[in-house]
Design an enzyme around this catalytic site. Structure first.
Site, PDB file in Angstrom:
ATOM      1  N   GLY A  35       0.898  -0.983  -0.054  1.00 18.30           N
ATOM      2  CA  GLY A  35      -0.102  -0.113   0.372  1.00 18.30           C
ATOM      3  C   GLY A  35       0.657   1.659   0.083  1.00 18.30           C
ATOM      4  N   HIS A  41       4.078   2.484  -7.901  1.00 17.67           N
ATOM      5  CA  HIS A  41       2.831   1.178  -8.102  1.00 17.67           C
ATOM      6  C   HIS A  41       2.515   1.226  -9.136  1.00 17.67           C
ATOM      7  CE1 HIS A  41       4.332   1.491  -3.453  1.00 17.67           C
ATOM      8  NE2 HIS A  41       4.206  -0.116  -3.184  1.00 17.67           N
TER       9      HIS A  41
END
Ligand code: PAF
Length: 282
Positions: A35, A41
């Site tokens: 996360g 990402h």
């Protein structure tokens, strides 16, 4: 078009969803993360979207890869923001299990590693790759993706996961994607948010030192000399260097001369309380 990913918290629901896709003949890619998603990402997710019909992004801050002295408690947890960022991209599922789902009472199994897991990161973080390999093995077995996408920013981790998947016959391709960088060269990382303004200004020196060292080596300087210069430049710039090494890019075995195999430079260094890692090919 905005497509909000379905959030799934249990292995059972994840397996059911993947089975339904498989029934329709669809392929699946996975992007394992902890996360606090940043553009690096999101680039992994975009790569995954190009590789399969469906994409699962896992978000799990894995306690077993943190030592008691490390930042597990303060690691950023931003699930709602992460889902919002993924909504614009087209990921299908966010798999966000809780700790009990991943490590139920009685959990006692751990992947044991050798080869590329030895040395480098393992010197300062001996617990780290055992935790990573165990959780990644679980995620791959829970989801069963055709391909899983990891960043080269954690190059040793990438080789550890590739080796683990090969050795344990986990039938997912492990794909490594080049590091995404800020405009000044700093490798993107969720931990960059820990840097003070002053340290943030200095942080790109790590990448510039890697680049200059690669140039020295390519131009014929001795590797030992180039590495010494690099460590000393980082120290003078305010870093505390854990390692700055040249390794064989395929298996991370030591490599001390140009021409004896593909060379990767790997570095880890502290700026204040923040530990940065980075690597580049020569
Ligand atoms: O690179 C990471 O974010 C983590 O180490 C990973 C691969 C998601 C395992 O927890």
């Amino acid at each position: 078009m905005t497509k909000t990913p379905t959030i799934i918290h249990t292995v059972r629901e994840l397996r059911d969803q993947v089975a339904a896709w498989r029934k329709d003949g669809q392929t699946v890619a996975m992007v394992p993360t902890m996360g606090a998603l940043h553009s690096g990402h999101l680039a992994l997710v975009e790569e995954a979207l190009g590789k399969a019909d469906r994409v699962v992004v896992s978000i799990f801050v894995n306690p077993t890869q943190f030592a008691p002295t490390e930042d597990f408690a303060r690691y950023p947890r931003t699930l709602n923001d992460d889902v919002a960022k993924l909504s614009g991209l087209g990921a299908d599922v966010v798999f966000a299990p809780d700790i009990q789902e991943m490590y139920p009472a009685g959990f006692c199994t751990k992947v044991t590693l050798g080869g590329p897991a030895e040395d480098l990161e393992s010197v300062a973080r001996p617990h780290f790759f055992g935790g990573v390999a165990t959780v990644v093995a679980k995620l791959l077995l829970q989801c069963g993706p055709d391909v899983a996408v990891f960043g080269e920013k954690d190059y040793q981790q990438l080789l550890v996961v590739k080796t683990m998947a090969r050795d344990l016959d986990i039938p997912s391709e492990i794909y490594g994607m080049p590091t995404i960088r800020e405009a000044d060269g700093l490798a993107m990382s969720s931990r960059n948010t820990y840097l003070s303004a002053e340290h943030r200004d200095v942080a790109p020196v790590l990448y510039r030192t890697l680049i200059d060292t690669a140039i020295h080596i390519r131009e014929g300087s001795s590797i030992a000399w180039a590495l010494r210069e690099a460590r000393s430049r980082l120290s003078v710039s305010g870093f505390k260097v854990d390692y700055f090494e040249s390794r064989n890019a395929d298996d991370l075995s030591p490599i001390n001369s140009l021409g004896s195999g593909p060379i990767r430079l790997l570095a880890a260094a502290w700026l204040g309380k923040t530990r940065l890692i980075d690597n580049i090919p020569v």
